[in-house]
Design a protein around this motif. Structure first.
Motif, PDB file in Angstrom:
ATOM      1  N   SER A  10       0.847  -1.198   0.000  1.00 55.67           N
ATOM      2  CA  SER A  10       0.000   0.000   0.000  1.00 55.67           C
ATOM      3  C   SER A  10       0.878   1.242   0.000  1.00 55.67           C
ATOM      4  O   SER A  10       2.021   1.214   0.480  1.00 55.67           O
ATOM      5  CB  SER A  10      -0.925   0.021   1.220  1.00 55.67           C
ATOM      6  N   TYR A  11       0.329   2.332  -0.551  1.00 59.17           N
ATOM      7  CA  TYR A  11       1.104   3.572  -0.611  1.00 59.17           C
ATOM      8  C   TYR A  11       0.130   4.746  -0.599  1.00 59.17           C
ATOM      9  O   TYR A  11      -0.877   4.748  -1.314  1.00 59.17           O
ATOM     10  CB  TYR A  11       1.963   3.611  -1.876  1.00 59.17           C
ATOM     11  N   THR A  12       0.422   5.739   0.226  1.00 63.72           N
ATOM     12  CA  THR A  12      -0.397   6.954   0.296  1.00 63.72           C
ATOM     13  C   THR A  12       0.480   8.178   0.084  1.00 63.72           C
ATOM     14  O   THR A  12       1.695   8.130   0.272  1.00 63.72           O
ATOM     15  CB  THR A  12      -1.106   7.079   1.658  1.00 63.72           C
ATOM     16  N   TYR A  13      -0.166   9.288  -0.313  1.00 65.92           N
ATOM     17  CA  TYR A  13       0.567  10.547  -0.441  1.00 65.92           C
ATOM     18  C   TYR A  13      -0.369  11.691  -0.036  1.00 65.92           C
ATOM     19  O   TYR A  13      -1.600  11.578  -0.093  1.00 65.92           O
ATOM     20  CB  TYR A  13       1.099  10.740  -1.852  1.00 65.92           C
ATOM     21  N   SER A  58      10.319   4.779  -1.452  1.00 63.16           N
ATOM     22  CA  SER A  58      10.453   3.873  -0.311  1.00 63.16           C
ATOM     23  C   SER A  58       9.124   3.175  -0.046  1.00 63.16           C
ATOM     24  O   SER A  58       8.052   3.780  -0.165  1.00 63.16           O
ATOM     25  CB  SER A  58      10.866   4.652   0.947  1.00 63.16           C
ATOM     26  N   VAL A  59       9.184   1.914   0.295  1.00 64.50           N
ATOM     27  CA  VAL A  59       7.982   1.154   0.628  1.00 64.50           C
ATOM     28  C   VAL A  59       7.427   1.662   1.952  1.00 64.50           C
ATOM     29  O   VAL A  59       8.154   1.784   2.940  1.00 64.50           O
ATOM     30  CB  VAL A  59       8.291  -0.350   0.718  1.00 64.50           C
ATOM     31  N   LEU A  71      12.968  -4.851  -0.592  1.00 63.14           N
ATOM     32  CA  LEU A  71      12.976  -3.393  -0.644  1.00 63.14           C
ATOM     33  C   LEU A  71      12.220  -2.766   0.517  1.00 63.14           C
ATOM     34  O   LEU A  71      12.436  -1.597   0.839  1.00 63.14           O
ATOM     35  CB  LEU A  71      12.383  -2.911  -1.976  1.00 63.14           C
ATOM     36  N   HIS A  72      11.327  -3.522   1.156  1.00 57.71           N
ATOM     37  CA  HIS A  72      10.603  -2.967   2.297  1.00 57.71           C
ATOM     38  C   HIS A  72      11.530  -2.777   3.502  1.00 57.71           C
ATOM     39  O   HIS A  72      11.172  -2.094   4.459  1.00 57.71           O
ATOM     40  CB  HIS A  72       9.425  -3.853   2.681  1.00 57.71           C
ATOM     41  N   LYS A  73      12.729  -3.363   3.441  1.00 58.06           N
ATOM     42  CA  LYS A  73      13.708  -3.184   4.510  1.00 58.06           C
ATOM     43  C   LYS A  73      14.902  -2.349   4.051  1.00 58.06           C
ATOM     44  O   LYS A  73      15.879  -2.203   4.788  1.00 58.06           O
ATOM     45  CB  LYS A  73      14.218  -4.551   4.984  1.00 58.06           C
TER      46      LYS A  73
END
Length: 359
Positions: A10-13, A58-59, A71-73
């Protein structure tokens, strides 16, 4: 090992003092060597997903593994390392105006830390030739057409052998014919090298180049699995092909006699035809770099194609060709097998896609 595995991504902005969800709980697996298209309306999250896979963002939430690296780390250094393993093609070519085509491709090697290789120039010349620009390496941007500039961008992204190629509307600024040529160059390079490719596109004319199409809407996956194949023998609205007329049709395509050879090895085209059309054994199109397409057709009008993702197909006779049909959420697709010397050529949308030869 898959090239990309996303779970619960998930990703928000920020949007006017609130948070807007660009991606919501995305689950996606992209197999090594697969060519995946992301489609959907503007603002549905396609480019956000692509930039996360490319380590350009960035995740925030969920897990994301790219080429075996989480990539989440990842910190910034790890994201930079990930970007060096990835090639990027964007809607606009972004070529350096003061450099030749060769100089622009060299930038791709520099980005991967490979510019000091003794064979650096030879690598760049080879990839330019592979995208159809052999002999044009010393031309500058203003001496190239729009399609040629974009093919330089493809060469720049692919030089040095990245394991993953990400393309964001790579044909969006081109006309249909030129866009098809650019996508064909991407497809050809990826197949030869076994590169995994993810393409964001709005252009349904390019669908024939994809192994799989994932539709997105409002930050979610709308459809990620191919549609179930049509009932045997009815994929193209034609009667089922029996074993006998399949062999006869194949003999006609290859201009061969049905008389059995003294030894199977003495009549490879006919053996190949029987294997593909009647015996349920695979026939292989080999690609440079080890990538393969495997096609298996059964006597009952069903079969399977692997390139590299497996899916069931149905097949029938139509207009002197063998038509192999399989479905996607956005519509069905057909491959036509036609005579090609001692083998069979597979055509999609009127263009040669691959040639089947004896394994």
């Amino acid at each position: 090992m898959p090239s990309v595995v996303a779970r619960g991504l998930s990703y928000t902005y920020p949007d006017g003092g609130a948070l807007r969800a660009a991606l919501s709980d995305i689950d996606l697996v992209v197999e090594t060597g697969e060519i995946l298209f992301l489609t959907g309306p503007s603002g549905c999250g396609k480019t956000t997903l692509l930039t996360l896979v490319g380590a350009l963002r960035s995740v925030q939430s969920g897990t994301l593994d790219v080429l075996g690296h989480p990539l989440h780390k990842a910190d910034e250094a790890a994201r930079v390392a990930s970007r060096r393993r990835t090639g990027f093609v964007f809607q606009h070519h972004n070529l350096h105006r003061s450099l030749t085509a060769l100089g622009n491709v060299m930038i791709g090697l520099e980005a991967r830390g490979q510019s000091r290789r003794s064979d650096a120039e030879a690598l760049c010349l080879d990839v330019l030739a592979e995208v159809g620009l052999g002999g044009l390496e010393h031309r500058r941007q203003d001496q190239l057409s729009g399609g040629q500039r974009q093919r330089v961008a493809v060469a720049r992204a692919m030089v040095g052998g990245p394991a993953l190629l990400l393309a964001d509307e790579p044909t969006g600024a081109l006309d249909g014919k030129t866009g098809g040529e650019v996508m064909e160059a991407i497809h050809r390079l990826a197949r030869r090298r076994g590169t995994t490719v993810i393409v964001v596109t709005h252009d349904p004319r390019l669908d024939a180049f994809a192994d799989r199409i994932v539709a997105m809407e409002d930050g979610r996956m709308r459809g990620a699995a191919p549609a179930a194949p049509a009932a045997a023998g009815h994929a193209m609205g034609q009667p089922s092909v029996t074993r006998a007329n399949a062999l006869a049709l194949c003999a006609n395509l290859l201009s061969l006699s049905l008389a059995p050879p003294a030894r199977a090895e003495d009549d490879l085209p006919l053996v190949a035809a029987v294997a593909v059309l009647a015996d349920g054994r695979p026939w292989v199109a080999r690609r440079a770099g080890g990538a393969e397409i495997r096609l298996t057709l059964r006597p009952d009008g069903t079969g399977r194609i692997e390139r590299p993702v497996s899916r069931e197909v149905s097949w029938a006779a139509q207009g002197g060709d063998i038509c192999i049909a399989f479905g996607f959420p956005m519509g069905r697709r057909c491959i036509r097998l036609r005579r090609n010397g001692a083998g069979l050529a597979a055509h999609e949308d009127g263009q040669l896609a691959f040639t089947l030869n004896r394994p």
